[in-house]
Design a protein around this motif. Structure first.
Motif, PDB file in Angstrom:
ATOM      1  N   ILE A  66       0.855  -1.186   0.000  1.00 41.05           N
ATOM      2  CA  ILE A  66       0.000   0.000   0.000  1.00 41.05           C
ATOM      3  C   ILE A  66       0.889   1.233   0.000  1.00 41.05           C
ATOM      4  O   ILE A  66       1.807   1.349   0.817  1.00 41.05           O
ATOM      5  N   VAL A  67       0.611   2.156  -0.909  1.00 38.97           N
ATOM      6  CA  VAL A  67       1.342   3.418  -0.999  1.00 38.97           C
ATOM      7  C   VAL A  67       0.387   4.540  -0.607  1.00 38.97           C
ATOM      8  O   VAL A  67      -0.688   4.690  -1.200  1.00 38.97           O
ATOM      9  N   ILE A  68       0.780   5.322   0.393  1.00 35.70           N
ATOM     10  CA  ILE A  68      -0.057   6.417   0.906  1.00 35.70           C
ATOM     11  C   ILE A  68       0.677   7.731   0.668  1.00 35.70           C
ATOM     12  O   ILE A  68       1.804   7.909   1.132  1.00 35.70           O
ATOM     13  N   SER A  69       0.043   8.635  -0.047  1.00 31.79           N
ATOM     14  CA  SER A  69       0.713   9.893  -0.392  1.00 31.79           C
ATOM     15  C   SER A  69      -0.076  11.129   0.013  1.00 31.79           C
ATOM     16  O   SER A  69       0.403  12.247  -0.164  1.00 31.79           O
ATOM     17  N   GLU A  70      -1.276  10.963   0.548  1.00 31.46           N
ATOM     18  CA  GLU A  70      -2.123  12.122   0.841  1.00 31.46           C
ATOM     19  C   GLU A  70      -2.273  12.392   2.333  1.00 31.46           C
ATOM     20  O   GLU A  70      -3.050  13.245   2.729  1.00 31.46           O
ATOM     21  N   GLY A  71      -1.585  11.625   3.170  1.00 33.21           N
ATOM     22  CA  GLY A  71      -1.672  11.885   4.597  1.00 33.21           C
ATOM     23  C   GLY A  71      -2.794  11.167   5.305  1.00 33.21           C
ATOM     24  O   GLY A  71      -3.236  11.603   6.367  1.00 33.21           O
ATOM     25  N   GLY A  72      -3.253  10.056   4.764  1.00 33.31           N
ATOM     26  CA  GLY A  72      -4.322   9.285   5.399  1.00 33.31           C
ATOM     27  C   GLY A  72      -4.961   8.363   4.394  1.00 33.31           C
ATOM     28  O   GLY A  72      -5.147   8.740   3.232  1.00 33.31           O
ATOM     29  N   CYS A  73      -5.272   7.136   4.813  1.00 34.69           N
ATOM     30  CA  CYS A  73      -5.832   6.170   3.868  1.00 34.69           C
ATOM     31  C   CYS A  73      -7.168   5.620   4.341  1.00 34.69           C
ATOM     32  O   CYS A  73      -7.671   4.663   3.761  1.00 34.69           O
ATOM     33  N   LEU A  74      -7.756   6.207   5.376  1.00 31.05           N
ATOM     34  CA  LEU A  74      -9.040   5.738   5.889  1.00 31.05           C
ATOM     35  C   LEU A  74      -9.854   6.947   6.313  1.00 31.05           C
ATOM     36  O   LEU A  74      -9.313   7.905   6.876  1.00 31.05           O
ATOM     37  N   GLN A  75     -11.144   6.882   6.041  1.00 30.98           N
ATOM     38  CA  GLN A  75     -11.985   8.034   6.366  1.00 30.98           C
ATOM     39  C   GLN A  75     -11.948   8.322   7.848  1.00 30.98           C
ATOM     40  O   GLN A  75     -11.835   7.423   8.690  1.00 30.98           O
ATOM     41  N   SER A  76     -12.065   9.603   8.169  1.00 33.77           N
ATOM     42  CA  SER A  76     -11.886  10.029   9.548  1.00 33.77           C
ATOM     43  C   SER A  76     -13.031   9.576  10.443  1.00 33.77           C
ATOM     44  O   SER A  76     -12.819   8.989  11.500  1.00 33.77           O
ATOM     45  N   ILE A  77     -14.247   9.846  10.025  1.00 35.01           N
ATOM     46  CA  ILE A  77     -15.421   9.490  10.825  1.00 35.01           C
ATOM     47  C   ILE A  77     -15.961   8.155  10.326  1.00 35.01           C
ATOM     48  O   ILE A  77     -16.490   8.062   9.216  1.00 35.01           O
ATOM     49  N   LEU A  78     -15.818   7.118  11.142  1.00 38.62           N
ATOM     50  CA  LEU A  78     -16.264   5.779  10.782  1.00 38.62           C
ATOM     51  C   LEU A  78     -17.687   5.550  11.291  1.00 38.62           C
ATOM     52  O   LEU A  78     -18.149   6.239  12.213  1.00 38.62           O
ATOM     53  N   PRO A  79     -18.398   4.584  10.719  1.00 41.23           N
ATOM     54  CA  PRO A  79     -19.747   4.270  11.209  1.00 41.23           C
ATOM     55  C   PRO A  79     -19.728   3.896  12.690  1.00 41.23           C
ATOM     56  O   PRO A  79     -18.696   3.480  13.230  1.00 41.23           O
ATOM     57  N   PRO A  80     -20.859   4.036  13.374  1.00 42.17           N
ATOM     58  CA  PRO A  80     -20.895   3.791  14.824  1.00 42.17           C
ATOM     59  C   PRO A  80     -20.395   2.413  15.246  1.00 42.17           C
ATOM     60  O   PRO A  80     -19.765   2.276  16.305  1.00 42.17           O
TER      61      PRO A  80
END
Length: 675
Positions: free
Chosen positions: A218-232
Motif C-alpha cells: 500500500i502506498v499512501i501519499s495524501e496523509g491518510g488512507c481511511l476516512q476520519s469518521i467511521l460508522p458507529p
C-alpha cells in the motif's frame, strides 16, 4: 664556573616547564572552546538560555492569584474530561493465522506520516493481516542520512510500537525472505489508495487480492488512507487509532531525551510558557492563495508554487487570488505580529516565554521580528539546544560537500587550450560557453523566472527534509506539554488539518483542561485591523473584545474543530470516542448559571463515565464564585499592553479606570467567559 652552569641548567628547566605549561594551557583552551561550542557546557541560568534579557526583572504574580488563573489556569468546564482509549466491550486478541502481510510506504511530512500510520494499523486490524513495519519514504529516499536509524526507526521507537499493539495487531519488522524477493522483483500487487478511503474499499477491493497473493503493498501519499469518521459500529477502531497515536507512536529515545532537556530548560525559571505554531509553510500559503501577505521574491515563490499545484490538479482555482479578501475570510494564517497583539491584549506580559515551533516558517526570521519586539523571550529549539545535541540526534552522517561550480572563465580557458592543441587546421572555433546556472545559496529564487517546474532537490535538501521530521517531533513533544498553546493556522498545503491540529487533538485527549486557544481567524483579523493604525493607544472596549474572543475560543473552538477538522482528521478531535467523563452532564445543565454549560457537553457527546480505577480524587466542581474570581481580575493596561519595563503587569494591583468601569468589564466577561 660551576655556579654559571647550575644557573643555565636551572634556566633550561624553567624554560622547559614553561613550554609544557604553555602547551597544556593551549590544549586546555582548545578543549574548552571545542566542547563549549559543541554543547558540553551546561545551562546555568535563565540568562544563558534566553539571550535577550534576564527574565527575573519583573515580579511575577503567584500561581494562586486570579490573574495567574485567567492567563495560565485550566479551563474549568473541561476539568472532568479524561482520556480513555481502552476497549469498552468484547475485543479479541489478534489471530495467529492472518490473511497475509501488508507492506506500507508512506509519503509526506510529519503530520501526514502520523495520520497514515494510525490508519494503516486500523486497516490491518480490519483485514486481519500482519502489518510490516511501515516505511517512511522521506527518510529512505534521503541521501547521506545516518545508517544507524532507518525508515520508521528514524522517527519512532520500533520496540514500543510492536509491544503497545501486541493485543491489537500482529506487527513484524520485515517481510519473509520469499515475499521480500518477490517485492524486489515487483511481483506483489500494489495499491495506491485514495485519501480517506472507506472500510468497504479495503474489504471489497484489497482483501480478495490479499487472500490470493498473501501480501499487498500500500502506498499512501495524501496523509491518510481511511476516512476520519467511521460508522458507529466501528467505534472500537477509533479507539485503536487513539492507542496508536497517543501511546504506541513514541519517538525514538534520542528525540525524547532532547525534548525532555528542552522542556527542562523552558521550565528552569519556574514559570509557565506559551507554545506558538505559525503554520506558515510555502505549500499552505500557495494552496490557500495568501501570496500577497508577503513582498518581493516571497510573493513570486508562493505564486510559482501555486501555478505548479494548479497544473498537477492539487488546486482547483485561479492563479491570482485576492489575498486581502482571503485573509478577511479567515483563509490565511494569522501572522506572528497579529498573534503577538492578541496575546498582549489578553494580558500576557512582555517577559512571557514564547516557544515558536514548526519545521519551516516561510519568510524566515524577519517574519518573527514583530513578535520579538512584543515578547522579549521568544525562543525555539535552536536557542534551547546546541549543535552538538542536534548532531547526536542525526547520528553519524556522511560529509556531503557539494563542490562549487567551476568559474565560466576557467571553463573558457580550458576549451581554448584544447582547441589550440587539437588536430590539423583549419578547425572551427569552440562553441561559446553555456550560461552558468548558479542559484542563490538560500536555495529558491534563481529558477523562478527560468522554469515552470520546481527544481530537483539537491542531496543536502533531501537530508534537510529528513531532519525536518526530527525538528517537528521535538516541537510536537514541547507543544503538547506547553502551559498554553495557540496556532497561527490549522490547515496544510492540501487543505487538511496540519501539525497544529494534531497538537490540539493530542492536548484535548491527554489534558483537555489545559489552555488551548483556537482563534477564529476571521474575527481575529477584524479585531487586529481595528487597532492597526493606533496600536499603542488601544482602548478599554477593544481590549475587552479581544479577551472575550480568546476566552470564548477555549470552548467554542472545540465545537468548531468537531465540525471542521474531525471530518478530515480524527486525530485532530478524538472526542467523544476516546474520552470519558467524571461528572453528571444533567447535573451541570441544571445547576450551572451559564446557559451554554450543557451545550459544550452536548457538542462533545461524551456520555461514557470513567471507570472506577480512574477515580483518584474528588470530581472537579465548577462553581459560579470561582468563575467570578477568574474573570473579575482586571489587569488591563489601557495605556496599552506595550507598557514600559518595570511596571507590574502580572498582578491585580494596578488600578486602571474607575470602579464603575471595572464592574462593567467584570459583567461583560462573566457573560462571555469560560463556559
Amino acid at each position: 664556573m660551576k655556579g654559571e652552569v647550575k644557573m643555565k641548567s636551572k634556566m633550561k628547566w624553567v624554560g622547559l616547564v614553561g613550554l609544557v605549561l604553555s602547551a597544556f594551557s593551549i590544549f586546555t583552551h582548545f578543549l574548552l572552546a571545542r566542547f563549549t561550542e559543541m554543547g558540553i557546557a551546561e545551562y546555568q541560568s535563565s540568562v544563558t538560555i534566553f539571550s535577550w534579557r534576564p527574565i527575573f526583572d519583573l515580579q511575577h504574580s503567584p500561581s494562586n492569584s486570579a490573574s495567574y488563573r485567567r492567563l495560565w489556569g485550566p479551563v474549568k468546564r473541561l476539568e472532568s474530561l479524561y482520556p480513555d482509549s481502552n476497549p469498552r466491550g468484547y475485543y479479541a486478541d489478534p489471530s495467529s493465522q492472518t490473511n497475509g502481510f501488508i507492506f506500507v510506504r508512506i509519503q509526506g511530512g510529519f503530520h501526514d506520516i502520523r495520520n497514515s500510520i494510525c490508519d494503516v494499523v486500523v486497516v490491518a486490524r480490519l483485514l486481519n493481516t500482519t502489518l510490516v513495519m511501515p516505511e517512511i519514504l522521506s527518510t529512505t529516499s534521503s541521501k547521506g542520512i545516518s545508517s544507524q536509524f532507518k525508515s520508521f526507526a528514524y522517527l519512532y521507537n520500533e520496540d514500543q510500537f510492536v509491544l503497545s499493539l501486541a493485543k491489537d495487531v500482529k506487527v513484524v519488522r520485515t517481510l519473509p525472505k520469499d515475499l521480500k524477493g518477490a517485492r524486489r522483483k515487483k511481483e506483489i500487487p500494489v495499491f495506491r489508495v485514495p485519501y480517506a478511503a472507506s472500510p468497504s474499499y479495503y474489504l471489497l477491493r484489497v482483501l480478495p487480492v490479499l487472500k490470493k497473493h498473501s501480501v499487498v503493498e500500500i502506498v499512501i501519499s495524501e496523509g491518510g488512507c481511511l476516512q476520519s469518521i467511521l460508522p458507529p459500529h466501528f467505534e472500537e477502531y477509533q479507539r485503536l487509532r487513539c492507542r496508536v497515536a497517543f501511546h504506541a507512536l513514541r519517538f525514538r529515545q534520542e528525540v525524547q531525551d532532547l525534548s525532555a532537556r528542552i522542556l527542562q530548560r523552558l521550565r528552569a525559571p519556574g514559570r509557565p510558557f506559551i507554545a506558538f505554531d505559525p503554520g506558515m509553510t510555502r505549500e499552505a500559503l500557495a494552496y490557500h492563495g495568501c501570496a500577497e501577505l508577503f513582498q518581493d521574491v516571497h510573493t513570486e515563490l508562493i505564486q510559482h508554487k501555486r501555478s505548479w499545484m494548479i497544473k498537477r490538479g492539487f488546486v482547483k482555482g485561479k492563479l491570482s487570488v485576492n489575498s486581502a479578501e482571503a485573509r478577511l475570510k479567515g483563509s490565511c494564517p494569522l501572522m506572528p505580529e497579529e498573534i503577538g497583539i492578541l496575546l498582549r491584549a489578553y494580558g500576557y506580559t512582555k517577559d512571557a516565554i514564547i516557544y515558536v515551533s514548526g519545521g519551516e516558517v516561510f519568510g524566515g526570521q524577519r517574519t518573527l521580528i514583530a513578535l520579538h519586539a512584543m515578547f522579549e523571550n521568544v525562543v525555539d529549539r535552536t536557542s534551547l539546544s546546541t549543535p552538538w545535541e542536534l548532531s547526536r540526534l542525526y547520528g553519524q552522517e556522511v560529509n556531503l560537500v557539494n563542490a562549487p561550480p567551476a568559474h565560466p572563465f576557467t571553463e573558457e580557458v580550458k576549451k581554448r587550450a584544447a582547441w589550440k592543441n587539437a588536430g590539423p587546421r583549419p578547425r572551427p572555433l569552440p562553441p561559446p560557453p553555456a550560461r552558468p546556472k548558479s542559484y542563490n545559496i538560500e536555495g529558491w529564487w534563481g529558477w523562478v523566472a527560468e522554469s515552470d517546474n520546481e527544481p530537483d532537490s539537491t542531496v543536502m535538501e533531501l537530508r534537510t527534509n529528513a531532519h525536518k521530521l526530527l525538528w517537528e517531533a521535538i516541537d510536537y513533544a514541547v507543544c503538547v506539554e506547553a502551559d498554553v498553546f495557540i496556532p497561527g493556522f490549522d490547515r496544510d498545503g492540501k487543505g487538511h488539518p496540519n501539525f497544529a491540529s494534531l497538537v490540539m487533538g493530542h492536548r484535548l485527549y491527554q489534558s483537555a483542561a489545559s489552555k488551548t486557544f483556537r482563534p477564529d481567524r476571521k474575527e481575529a483579523v477584524k479585531l487586529v485591523d481595528e487597532i492597526r493604525n493606533h496600536t499603542y493607544q488601544a482602548n478599554h472596549t477593544w481590549l475587552t473584545s479581544v479577551r472575550r474572543h480568546l476566552r470564548k475560543t477555549l470552548l467554542d473552538g472545540i465545537i468548531e474543530a468537531s465540525n471542521n477538522s474531525k471530518p478530515s482528521s480524527f486525530l485532530s478531535h478524538p472526542v467523544p470516542e476516546c474520552s470519558c467523563s467524571r461528572h453528571n452532564a444533567n447535573e451541570v445543565s441544571k445547576n450551572s448559571s451559564v446557559p451554554s454549560a450543557s451545550q459544550i457537553w452536548t457538542a462533545l457527546g461524551v456520555s461514557h463515565q470513567c471507570p472506577a480505577w480512574m477515580d483518584a480524587g474528588p470530581v472537579p466542581q465548577t462553581k459560579d464564585k470561582e468563575n467570578e474570581d477568574d474573570l473579575a481580575d482586571d489587569d488591563s493596561i489601557s495605556g496599552l499592553f506595550f507598557a514600559p519595563s518595570g511596571v507590574n503587569q502580572g498582578g491585580g494591583e494596578a488600578e486602571v479606570g474607575t470602579k464603575e468601569e471595572n464592574q462593567f468589564e467584570d459583567q461583560d466577561e462573566l457573560e462571555g467567559g469560560e463556559r
